[in-house]
Design a protein around this motif. Structure first.
Motif, PDB file in Angstrom:
ATOM      1  N   ILE A 173       0.933  -1.192  -0.026  1.00  0.00           N
ATOM      2  CA  ILE A 173       0.102   0.035   0.088  1.00  0.00           C
ATOM      3  C   ILE A 173       0.968   1.312  -0.066  1.00  0.00           C
ATOM      4  O   ILE A 173       1.811   1.249   0.735  1.00  0.00           O
ATOM      5  CB  ILE A 173      -0.966   0.138   1.264  1.00  0.00           C
ATOM      6  N   PRO A 174       0.680   2.258  -0.677  1.00  0.00           N
ATOM      7  CA  PRO A 174       1.551   3.227  -0.856  1.00  0.00           C
ATOM      8  C   PRO A 174       1.449   4.379   0.524  1.00  0.00           C
ATOM      9  O   PRO A 174       0.454   4.085   1.350  1.00  0.00           O
ATOM     10  CB  PRO A 174       0.944   4.382  -1.974  1.00  0.00           C
ATOM     11  N   GLU A 175       2.517   5.004   0.679  1.00  0.00           N
ATOM     12  CA  GLU A 175       2.490   5.897   1.904  1.00  0.00           C
ATOM     13  C   GLU A 175       1.365   6.790   1.778  1.00  0.00           C
ATOM     14  O   GLU A 175       0.786   7.044   0.620  1.00  0.00           O
ATOM     15  CB  GLU A 175       3.731   6.648   2.134  1.00  0.00           C
ATOM     16  N   ILE A 176       0.780   7.275   2.758  1.00  0.00           N
ATOM     17  CA  ILE A 176      -0.249   7.998   2.795  1.00  0.00           C
ATOM     18  C   ILE A 176      -0.390   9.232   2.000  1.00  0.00           C
ATOM     19  O   ILE A 176      -1.631   9.038   0.861  1.00  0.00           O
ATOM     20  CB  ILE A 176      -0.809   8.761   4.118  1.00  0.00           C
ATOM     21  N   ASN A 177       0.440  10.161   1.558  1.00  0.00           N
ATOM     22  CA  ASN A 177       0.586  10.937   0.679  1.00  0.00           C
ATOM     23  C   ASN A 177       0.530  10.715  -0.968  1.00  0.00           C
ATOM     24  O   ASN A 177       0.464  11.469  -1.717  1.00  0.00           O
ATOM     25  CB  ASN A 177       1.289  12.165   0.891  1.00  0.00           C
ATOM     26  N   LEU A 178       0.829   9.207  -0.909  1.00  0.00           N
ATOM     27  CA  LEU A 178       0.679   8.793  -2.390  1.00  0.00           C
ATOM     28  C   LEU A 178      -0.395   8.142  -2.681  1.00  0.00           C
ATOM     29  O   LEU A 178      -0.562   7.494  -3.843  1.00  0.00           O
ATOM     30  CB  LEU A 178       1.774   7.914  -2.698  1.00  0.00           C
ATOM     31  N   CYS A 179      -1.491   7.792  -1.700  1.00  0.00           N
ATOM     32  CA  CYS A 179      -2.626   7.197  -2.011  1.00  0.00           C
ATOM     33  C   CYS A 179      -3.593   8.032  -2.608  1.00  0.00           C
ATOM     34  O   CYS A 179      -4.335   7.720  -3.604  1.00  0.00           O
ATOM     35  CB  CYS A 179      -3.217   6.811  -0.462  1.00  0.00           C
ATOM     36  N   THR A 180      -3.634   9.196  -2.302  1.00  0.00           N
ATOM     37  CA  THR A 180      -4.597  10.468  -2.738  1.00  0.00           C
ATOM     38  C   THR A 180      -3.904  11.069  -3.947  1.00  0.00           C
ATOM     39  O   THR A 180      -2.710  10.686  -4.297  1.00  0.00           O
ATOM     40  CB  THR A 180      -5.009  11.381  -1.594  1.00  0.00           C
ATOM     41  N   ASP A 181      -4.753  11.749  -4.755  1.00  0.00           N
ATOM     42  CA  ASP A 181      -4.042  12.260  -6.027  1.00  0.00           C
ATOM     43  C   ASP A 181      -2.643  12.910  -6.024  1.00  0.00           C
ATOM     44  O   ASP A 181      -2.686  13.840  -5.155  1.00  0.00           O
ATOM     45  CB  ASP A 181      -5.232  13.028  -6.758  1.00  0.00           C
ATOM     46  N   ASN A 182      -1.950  12.535  -6.785  1.00  0.00           N
ATOM     47  CA  ASN A 182      -0.605  13.242  -6.874  1.00  0.00           C
ATOM     48  C   ASN A 182      -0.001  13.128  -8.288  1.00  0.00           C
ATOM     49  O   ASN A 182      -0.275  12.382  -8.780  1.00  0.00           O
ATOM     50  CB  ASN A 182       0.345  12.592  -5.681  1.00  0.00           C
ATOM     51  N   SER A 183       1.021  14.042  -8.522  1.00  0.00           N
ATOM     52  CA  SER A 183       1.678  13.663  -9.985  1.00  0.00           C
ATOM     53  C   SER A 183       2.979  12.697  -9.747  1.00  0.00           C
ATOM     54  O   SER A 183       3.502  12.318 -10.603  1.00  0.00           O
ATOM     55  CB  SER A 183       2.090  15.159 -10.245  1.00  0.00           C
ATOM     56  N   LEU A 184       3.508  12.356  -8.606  1.00  0.00           N
ATOM     57  CA  LEU A 184       4.664  11.590  -8.557  1.00  0.00           C
ATOM     58  C   LEU A 184       4.219  10.199  -9.170  1.00  0.00           C
ATOM     59  O   LEU A 184       5.150   9.708  -9.803  1.00  0.00           O
ATOM     60  CB  LEU A 184       5.160  11.494  -7.051  1.00  0.00           C
ATOM     61  N   MET A 185       3.129   9.844  -8.676  1.00  0.00           N
ATOM     62  CA  MET A 185       2.676   8.451  -9.228  1.00  0.00           C
ATOM     63  C   MET A 185       2.494   8.541 -10.726  1.00  0.00           C
ATOM     64  O   MET A 185       2.583   7.488 -11.607  1.00  0.00           O
ATOM     65  CB  MET A 185       1.165   8.041  -8.579  1.00  0.00           C
ATOM     66  N   ILE A 186       2.125   9.872 -11.436  1.00  0.00           N
ATOM     67  CA  ILE A 186       2.106  10.004 -12.939  1.00  0.00           C
ATOM     68  C   ILE A 186       3.493   9.682 -13.519  1.00  0.00           C
ATOM     69  O   ILE A 186       3.711   9.211 -14.515  1.00  0.00           O
ATOM     70  CB  ILE A 186       1.254  11.055 -13.065  1.00  0.00           C
ATOM     71  N   ALA A 187       4.321  10.316 -12.824  1.00  0.00           N
ATOM     72  CA  ALA A 187       5.796  10.410 -13.424  1.00  0.00           C
ATOM     73  C   ALA A 187       6.440   8.904 -13.376  1.00  0.00           C
ATOM     74  O   ALA A 187       6.827   8.511 -14.427  1.00  0.00           O
ATOM     75  CB  ALA A 187       6.593  11.258 -12.557  1.00  0.00           C
ATOM     76  N   ILE A 188       5.918   8.118 -12.197  1.00  0.00           N
ATOM     77  CA  ILE A 188       6.567   6.560 -12.064  1.00  0.00           C
ATOM     78  C   ILE A 188       5.758   5.944 -13.239  1.00  0.00           C
ATOM     79  O   ILE A 188       6.470   5.076 -13.622  1.00  0.00           O
ATOM     80  CB  ILE A 188       6.409   6.323 -10.833  1.00  0.00           C
ATOM     81  N   ALA A 189       4.394   6.201 -13.435  1.00  0.00           N
ATOM     82  CA  ALA A 189       3.867   5.326 -14.402  1.00  0.00           C
ATOM     83  C   ALA A 189       4.371   5.626 -15.660  1.00  0.00           C
ATOM     84  O   ALA A 189       4.469   4.697 -16.605  1.00  0.00           O
ATOM     85  CB  ALA A 189       2.182   5.813 -14.442  1.00  0.00           C
ATOM     86  N   GLY A 190       4.670   6.893 -15.997  1.00  0.00           N
ATOM     87  CA  GLY A 190       5.277   7.226 -17.272  1.00  0.00           C
ATOM     88  C   GLY A 190       6.677   6.554 -17.442  1.00  0.00           C
ATOM     89  O   GLY A 190       6.900   5.928 -18.462  1.00  0.00           O
ATOM     90  N   TYR A 191       7.500   6.422 -16.428  1.00  0.00           N
ATOM     91  CA  TYR A 191       8.763   5.760 -16.489  1.00  0.00           C
ATOM     92  C   TYR A 191       8.722   4.220 -17.041  1.00  0.00           C
ATOM     93  O   TYR A 191       9.327   3.573 -17.628  1.00  0.00           O
ATOM     94  CB  TYR A 191       9.321   5.601 -15.078  1.00  0.00           C
ATOM     95  N   TYR A 192       7.527   3.419 -16.227  1.00  0.00           N
ATOM     96  CA  TYR A 192       7.290   2.280 -16.734  1.00  0.00           C
ATOM     97  C   TYR A 192       6.538   2.059 -18.217  1.00  0.00           C
ATOM     98  O   TYR A 192       6.730   1.096 -18.807  1.00  0.00           O
ATOM     99  CB  TYR A 192       6.382   1.500 -15.481  1.00  0.00           C
TER     100      TYR A 192
END
Ligand code: KG4
Ligand code: ZN
Length: 338
Positions: A297-316
């Motif tokens: 489970i992601p750390e709390i601030n990565l559960c709700t909407d954020n742009s870090l997860m979008i950058a990581i999804a972009g990398y993969y």
């Protein structure tokens, strides 16, 4: 490689710049501007108001991001942007801004599905451990889905809500209880003082053979419970919150366990705003560890909407997708993950 990412699918404007190498991510900038205070007075997100706030926020956020990251636009290798699903007027702000940036320096683009972003939030800390195939339970304000992930970009939707998303059920039930928007964290807080066994709320579809779910009846049950009382004390409200939360977590757990058994996976991920819920986190970690399932489970601030997860999804995404030109990117409010 350096990736710039933008997220604006709902009521958060967010910009990140990361340096990614060998499945490791160095955050150079990660900025988010929440609109909760703006929408609070309406009791929910007003799309037109959200889009206008995104327009006001996006350029200052990008300015801050570049200066924090000590990076110039022409040092960016890829621009990842959430281009769906979400509110169209909100999506357009992020998508069109990203396209303009891409156009000026001819930077290749990675259009990212918001749900894919939620899944990849788990890779920030655990990329080295997560093994395919796995199942991800996505629980957000707009979606409730069980997704089988066979490889990067290979998704199979195995179950979803037939009506309200879990986050929506939290927010609507919170409203009935007189709690402010967004209701999820409020219910979670109130539930700490309540008895989760006080009320036996319905758990629709918990025993159905498929992996679909339904949460709108639960919200109506909360309404009837409130209507059945002339006066309600703070303790009774807390009991309703705790019992509601238990019903939700029970349904999600039973469906997830059935899916794990059927698809014989060893790894299980949770993501989306509702995965910030402490009761849900605790229950899943406890129950799935007992079954020898690796749970992430992601750390709390990565559960709700954020742009870090979008950058990581972009990398993969680069592993299975050829980056595109700006004119090939379009906001799609109904983009399904599969
Ligand atoms: O993923 P997210 O930030 O946005 C969407 O993609 O929809 O999820 C927002 C949802 C809201 O419904 C909010 O009430 C819920 O996540 N939420 C929570 C908690 N924190 C946020 N629900 C229950 N417990 C929480 N702690
Ligand atoms: Zn989301």
């Amino acid at each position: 490689m350096k990736i710039l990412s933008i997220e604006s699918s709902c009521d958060d404007t967010a910009v990140s710049i990361i340096e990614a190498k060998n499945n490791k991510f160095n955050i150079l900038a990660n900025i988010i501007s929440s609109q909760i205070d703006i929408h609070k007075k309406y009791g929910g997100v007003v799309p037109e108001v959200a889009a206008r706030a995104h327009v006001e926020n996006i350029i200052p956020l990008l300015d801050q991001g570049f200066s924090k990251a000590k990076t110039k636009l022409d040092q960016i290798d890829y621009i990842a942007v959430t281009s769906g699903p979400g509110l169209i007027s909100s999506l357009l702000v992020g998508t069109e801004t990203a396209k303009a940036l891409s156009f000026t320096k001819n930077i290749p683009m990675l259009p990212i599905n918001h749900l894919e972003g939620h899944i990849y939030a788990n890779y920030f800390k655990n990329a080295a451990k997560i093994k395919f195939p796995y199942i991800c339970l996505i629980v957000s304000g707009g979606h409730t889905e069980l997704v089988l992930v066979k490889d990067h970009g290979q998704y199979k939707l195995i179950g979803q809500t037939r009506d309200d998303a879990v986050g929506e059920a939290f927010d609507k039930s919170a409203k009935l209880l007189g709690l402010p928007y967004p209701g999820g964290p409020q219910i979670s807080k109130l539930a700490e003082q309540g008895d989760e066994n006080a009320i036996n709320f319905p758990k629709p579809m918990i025993n159905s053979k498929n992996f679909d779910m339904s949460f709108s009846g639960l919200k109506t049950a909360v309404l009837y419970e409130l209507q059945s009382r002339k006066k309600i004390t703070k303790k009774q409200k807390a009991d309703i919150a705790a019992s509601f939360q238990k019903a939700v977590v029970d349904v999600l757990l039973v469906k997830s366990q059935k899916a794990i058994t059927k698809y014989k996976v060893k790894d299980f991920l949770i993501s989306g705003g509702v995965s910030a819920n402490s009761e849900l986190r605790k229950t899943f970690v406890h129950k799935l560890s007992q079954q020898n399932i690796n749970i992430y489970i992601p750390e709390i601030n990565l559960c709700t909407d954020n742009s870090l997860m979008i950058a990581i999804a972009g990398y993969y995404k680069l592993k299975y997708f050829k980056p595109v030109k700006y004119y090939q990117v379009n906001a799609d409010p109904n983009w399904e993950i599969v």
